[in-house]
Design a protein around this motif. Structure first.
Motif, PDB file in Angstrom:
ATOM      1  N   TRP A 307      59.801 -50.217 -20.811  1.00  0.00           N
ATOM      2  CA  TRP A 307      60.252 -51.577 -20.508  1.00  0.00           C
ATOM      3  C   TRP A 307      60.271 -52.419 -21.776  1.00  0.00           C
ATOM      4  CZ3 TRP A 307      57.162 -55.967 -21.144  1.00  0.00           C
ATOM      5  CH2 TRP A 307      57.687 -57.167 -20.639  1.00  0.00           C
ATOM      6  N   ALA A 308      59.207 -52.340 -22.553  1.00  0.00           N
ATOM      7  CA  ALA A 308      59.116 -53.115 -23.785  1.00  0.00           C
ATOM      8  C   ALA A 308      60.205 -52.720 -24.783  1.00  0.00           C
ATOM      9  CB  ALA A 308      57.734 -52.939 -24.410  1.00  0.00           C
ATOM     10  N   ALA A 309      60.485 -51.417 -24.896  1.00  0.00           N
ATOM     11  CA  ALA A 309      61.532 -50.953 -25.814  1.00  0.00           C
ATOM     12  C   ALA A 309      62.900 -51.487 -25.400  1.00  0.00           C
ATOM     13  CB  ALA A 309      61.541 -49.425 -25.868  1.00  0.00           C
ATOM     14  N   CYS A 310      63.142 -51.571 -24.080  1.00  0.00           N
ATOM     15  CA  CYS A 310      64.403 -52.143 -23.597  1.00  0.00           C
ATOM     16  C   CYS A 310      64.509 -53.615 -23.981  1.00  0.00           C
ATOM     17  CB  CYS A 310      64.503 -52.000 -22.080  1.00  0.00           C
ATOM     18  SG  CYS A 310      64.641 -50.308 -21.476  1.00  0.00           S
ATOM     19  N   ILE A 311      63.423 -54.362 -23.797  1.00  0.00           N
ATOM     20  CA  ILE A 311      63.417 -55.793 -24.096  1.00  0.00           C
ATOM     21  C   ILE A 311      63.558 -56.041 -25.593  1.00  0.00           C
ATOM     22  CG2 ILE A 311      61.993 -57.894 -24.041  1.00  0.00           C
ATOM     23  CD1 ILE A 311      63.012 -57.113 -21.276  1.00  0.00           C
ATOM     24  N   VAL A 312      62.783 -55.309 -26.392  1.00  0.00           N
ATOM     25  CA  VAL A 312      62.666 -55.608 -27.822  1.00  0.00           C
ATOM     26  C   VAL A 312      63.771 -54.956 -28.646  1.00  0.00           C
ATOM     27  CG1 VAL A 312      61.167 -55.366 -29.852  1.00  0.00           C
ATOM     28  CG2 VAL A 312      60.178 -55.961 -27.621  1.00  0.00           C
ATOM     29  N   HIS A 313      64.075 -53.684 -28.349  1.00  0.00           N
ATOM     30  CA  HIS A 313      64.993 -52.924 -29.196  1.00  0.00           C
ATOM     31  C   HIS A 313      66.335 -52.611 -28.532  1.00  0.00           C
ATOM     32  CE1 HIS A 313      61.745 -52.494 -32.012  1.00  0.00           C
ATOM     33  NE2 HIS A 313      60.997 -51.844 -31.151  1.00  0.00           N
ATOM     34  N   GLY A 314      66.441 -52.876 -27.220  1.00  0.00           N
ATOM     35  CA  GLY A 314      67.688 -52.582 -26.534  1.00  0.00           C
ATOM     36  C   GLY A 314      67.973 -51.108 -26.407  1.00  0.00           C
ATOM     37  N   ARG A 315      66.916 -50.304 -26.362  1.00  0.00           N
ATOM     38  CA  ARG A 315      67.094 -48.855 -26.215  1.00  0.00           C
ATOM     39  C   ARG A 315      65.824 -48.254 -25.614  1.00  0.00           C
ATOM     40  NH1 ARG A 315      66.256 -49.521 -31.853  1.00  0.00           N
ATOM     41  NH2 ARG A 315      64.321 -48.517 -32.582  1.00  0.00           N
ATOM     42  N   THR A 316      65.939 -47.041 -25.107  1.00  0.00           N
ATOM     43  CA  THR A 316      64.789 -46.322 -24.573  1.00  0.00           C
ATOM     44  C   THR A 316      64.222 -45.389 -25.640  1.00  0.00           C
ATOM     45  OG1 THR A 316      66.169 -44.533 -23.714  1.00  0.00           O
ATOM     46  CG2 THR A 316      65.734 -46.383 -22.244  1.00  0.00           C
ATOM     47  N   ALA A 317      63.006 -44.911 -25.405  1.00  0.00           N
ATOM     48  CA  ALA A 317      62.360 -44.001 -26.346  1.00  0.00           C
ATOM     49  C   ALA A 317      62.024 -42.659 -25.724  1.00  0.00           C
ATOM     50  CB  ALA A 317      61.083 -44.644 -26.900  1.00  0.00           C
ATOM     51  N   GLN A 318      61.969 -42.578 -24.389  1.00  0.00           N
ATOM     52  CA  GLN A 318      61.575 -41.357 -23.690  1.00  0.00           C
ATOM     53  C   GLN A 318      62.548 -41.071 -22.554  1.00  0.00           C
ATOM     54  OE1 GLN A 318      57.448 -42.998 -22.924  1.00  0.00           O
ATOM     55  NE2 GLN A 318      56.913 -40.875 -23.339  1.00  0.00           N
ATOM     56  N   GLU A 319      62.532 -39.824 -22.096  1.00  0.00           N
ATOM     57  CA  GLU A 319      63.267 -39.446 -20.900  1.00  0.00           C
ATOM     58  C   GLU A 319      62.287 -39.051 -19.807  1.00  0.00           C
ATOM     59  OE1 GLU A 319      66.198 -36.474 -21.506  1.00  0.00           O
ATOM     60  OE2 GLU A 319      67.271 -37.578 -23.066  1.00  0.00           O
ATOM     61  N   ALA A 320      62.642 -39.354 -18.563  1.00  0.00           N
ATOM     62  CA  ALA A 320      61.815 -38.937 -17.434  1.00  0.00           C
ATOM     63  C   ALA A 320      61.905 -37.418 -17.269  1.00  0.00           C
ATOM     64  CB  ALA A 320      62.283 -39.631 -16.161  1.00  0.00           C
ATOM     65  N   THR A 321      60.758 -36.734 -17.165  1.00  0.00           N
ATOM     66  CA  THR A 321      60.771 -35.271 -17.048  1.00  0.00           C
ATOM     67  C   THR A 321      61.114 -34.800 -15.646  1.00  0.00           C
ATOM     68  OG1 THR A 321      58.420 -35.109 -16.450  1.00  0.00           O
ATOM     69  CG2 THR A 321      58.977 -35.112 -18.818  1.00  0.00           C
ATOM     70  N   ARG A 322      60.866 -35.638 -14.639  1.00  0.00           N
ATOM     71  CA  ARG A 322      61.017 -35.254 -13.221  1.00  0.00           C
ATOM     72  C   ARG A 322      60.161 -34.014 -12.911  1.00  0.00           C
ATOM     73  NH1 ARG A 322      63.504 -40.109 -12.354  1.00  0.00           N
ATOM     74  NH2 ARG A 322      65.702 -40.130 -12.947  1.00  0.00           N
ATOM     75  N   ARG A 323      59.067 -33.835 -13.622  1.00  0.00           N
ATOM     76  CA  ARG A 323      58.237 -32.641 -13.399  1.00  0.00           C
ATOM     77  C   ARG A 323      57.462 -32.704 -12.086  1.00  0.00           C
ATOM     78  NH1 ARG A 323      56.958 -29.143 -17.253  1.00  0.00           N
ATOM     79  NH2 ARG A 323      57.294 -30.704 -18.874  1.00  0.00           N
ATOM     80  N   TYR A 324      57.045 -33.921 -11.715  1.00  0.00           N
ATOM     81  CA  TYR A 324      56.211 -34.063 -10.523  1.00  0.00           C
ATOM     82  C   TYR A 324      56.797 -35.101  -9.572  1.00  0.00           C
ATOM     83  CZ  TYR A 324      52.624 -31.980 -13.571  1.00  0.00           C
ATOM     84  OH  TYR A 324      51.934 -31.170 -14.431  1.00  0.00           O
ATOM     85  N   SER A 325      56.437 -34.966  -8.300  1.00  0.00           N
ATOM     86  CA  SER A 325      56.448 -36.084  -7.376  1.00  0.00           C
ATOM     87  C   SER A 325      55.043 -36.672  -7.385  1.00  0.00           C
ATOM     88  CB  SER A 325      56.822 -35.632  -5.970  1.00  0.00           C
ATOM     89  OG  SER A 325      58.176 -35.216  -5.913  1.00  0.00           O
TER      90      SER A 325
END
Length: 407
Positions: A307-325
């Motif tokens: 969330w902070a990276a979206c607000i501050v830098h306008g980009r993401t830093a990680q991808e969701a792994t979808r490894r677990y529910s």
């Protein structure tokens, strides 16, 4: 970038938004209702400035605090993540000429009847609804739409203050209790049968960059009214693989476009039943009940930093792994009073110990909270597992096995 964050202390995970901003390189200040010495050990070391106000919903006080912080160091963003704060913060933000969620968008996300009217105009399927304080007009709406109906605060969140009425007589009796006819207004909606779930997103400039799908068992209104139920919600790791979720994602994108949501978190509720997929409502903020903690555990990521990276830098830093529910199950005391102890925890630990994320077990002697206080009001346990169906069975078992004794 210098970001001012509104109310960093309560609820407890608010400090993680401040941490996220600090860790992605922002300079962070805050406005809150507690004195500085009540913020704990972490927050003061992350903050450049802190201003205390009586209420962060007092727009005049908030604006004055913002000006004081700006005098020390020019401010670039003013951010809030709690439902009740979104609209007053948007007004102060817009008056100060800062980027972020507009007053128009914040109003539409807060005022449920206005929201639904805007979405219907955009072609989004929602329940029939109205808002107002005229009892006769509300009763005419009931006659036209039919029963049951849902009655809730016009600017409510979750199931708080929400009622189901099954007849005109029930509606006529309820309205005076809610202040209708004495200056109060309510939102009234067609009752939609079906499974209830929510869709949460992070977007940058209106483009969804992270999304998560979560299911309620049972639906919220029943969960918040029935002591005998151990309610749960589960975020699924099948969002990319299961085709039916594509329809919900498309719906969510239409809502974000229609309400002109830019760079923000959202929390969207939806139903699916005999009438098909129906949108319920949206908050222009993260979900409550620490759902982001479940998303982080399920996807092996720090969502607060994202969330902070979206607000501050306008980009993401990680991808969701979808490894677990991942999911939470609420464990209700058998009666109101004070907690005396727990039964069945050893069985849960022996069967599911490796999948437990965390637990909250108020100590004996702690006063209970009423059922309608929510999913984290008393005891709870959170689990994750690679298989959604297996996890749901585990949460069901925890609800059957654990007993919270009270007297």
């Amino acid at each position: 970038m210098h970001v001012v964050f509104v109310e960093p202390r309560f609820p407890g995970n608010q400090k993680d938004f401040v941490r996220g901003l600090h860790e992605v390189g922002a300079e962070v200040s805050a406005v809150g209702e507690a004195p500085l010495d009540a913020l704990g050990p972490d927050l003061p070391r992350w903050l450049t400035c802190y201003e205390q106000v009586r209420s962060v919903c007092d727009e005049s006080a908030l604006a004055q605090a913002l000006q004081e912080i700006h005098r020390h160091r020019p401010v670039d963003r003013l951010e809030a993540t709690v439902e009740a704060h979104i609209l007053p913060v948007a007004r102060v933000r817009e008056a100060a000429g800062l980027a972020g969620t507009s007053v128009k968008t914040a109003h539409l996300c807060r005022d449920k009847p206005a929201m639904k009217e805007a979405l219907r105009e955009a072609g989004v399927a929602t329940a029939q609804s109205m808002g107002g304080g005229d009892a006769d007009e509300i009763l005419r709406f009931g006659s036209r739409v039919g029963y049951p109906l849902i009655v809730k605060p016009r600017a409510g969140a979750g199931a708080s203050g929400t009622y189901r009425v099954d007849s005109e007589a029930e509606l006529a009796a309820l309205l005076p209790r809610l202040g209708v006819g004495h200056g109060a207004e309510v939102a009234v909606e067609e009752f939609v049968e079906g499974h209830e779930a929510f869709y949460d997103t992070l977007s940058i400039g209106g483009v969804i960059v992270h999304d998560f799908m979560t299911h309620y068992y049972p639906n919220v209104l029943e969960a918040m009214r029935t002591r005998e139920v151990s309610p749960q919600f589960i975020t699924t790791n099948r969002i990319d693989a299961a085709a039916p979720y594509a329809e919900v994602r498309e719906l969510g994108k239409k809502v974000i476009d229609a309400l002109e949501i830019g760079t923000s978190a959202t929390h969207m509720e939806w139903f699916f039943g005999e009438k098909g997929l129906k949108f319920s409502e949206i908050g222009c903020r993260p979900p409550g009940v620490r759902a982001w903690d479940l998303y982080a555990a399920a996807n092996e990521m720090d969502l607060y930093r994202e969330w902070a990276a979206c607000i501050v830098h306008g980009r993401t830093a990680q991808e969701a792994t979808r490894r677990y529910s991942a999911g939470i199950v609420t464990l209700r005391p058998e009666r109101d009073g004070r907690i005396t102890g727990y039964e069945g925890l050893e069985k849960v630990e022996s069967r599911f110990g490796e999948w437990i994320i965390d637990v909250h077990l108020p100590s004996p002697g702690t006063p209970t909270q009423p059922v309608e206080a929510g999913y984290m009001a008393n005891a709870w346990l959170r689990l994750r597992h690679p298989d959604y169906d297996e996890l749901r069975g585990m949460l069901d078992a925890v609800g059957r096995w654990v007993r919270v004794r009270a007297a």
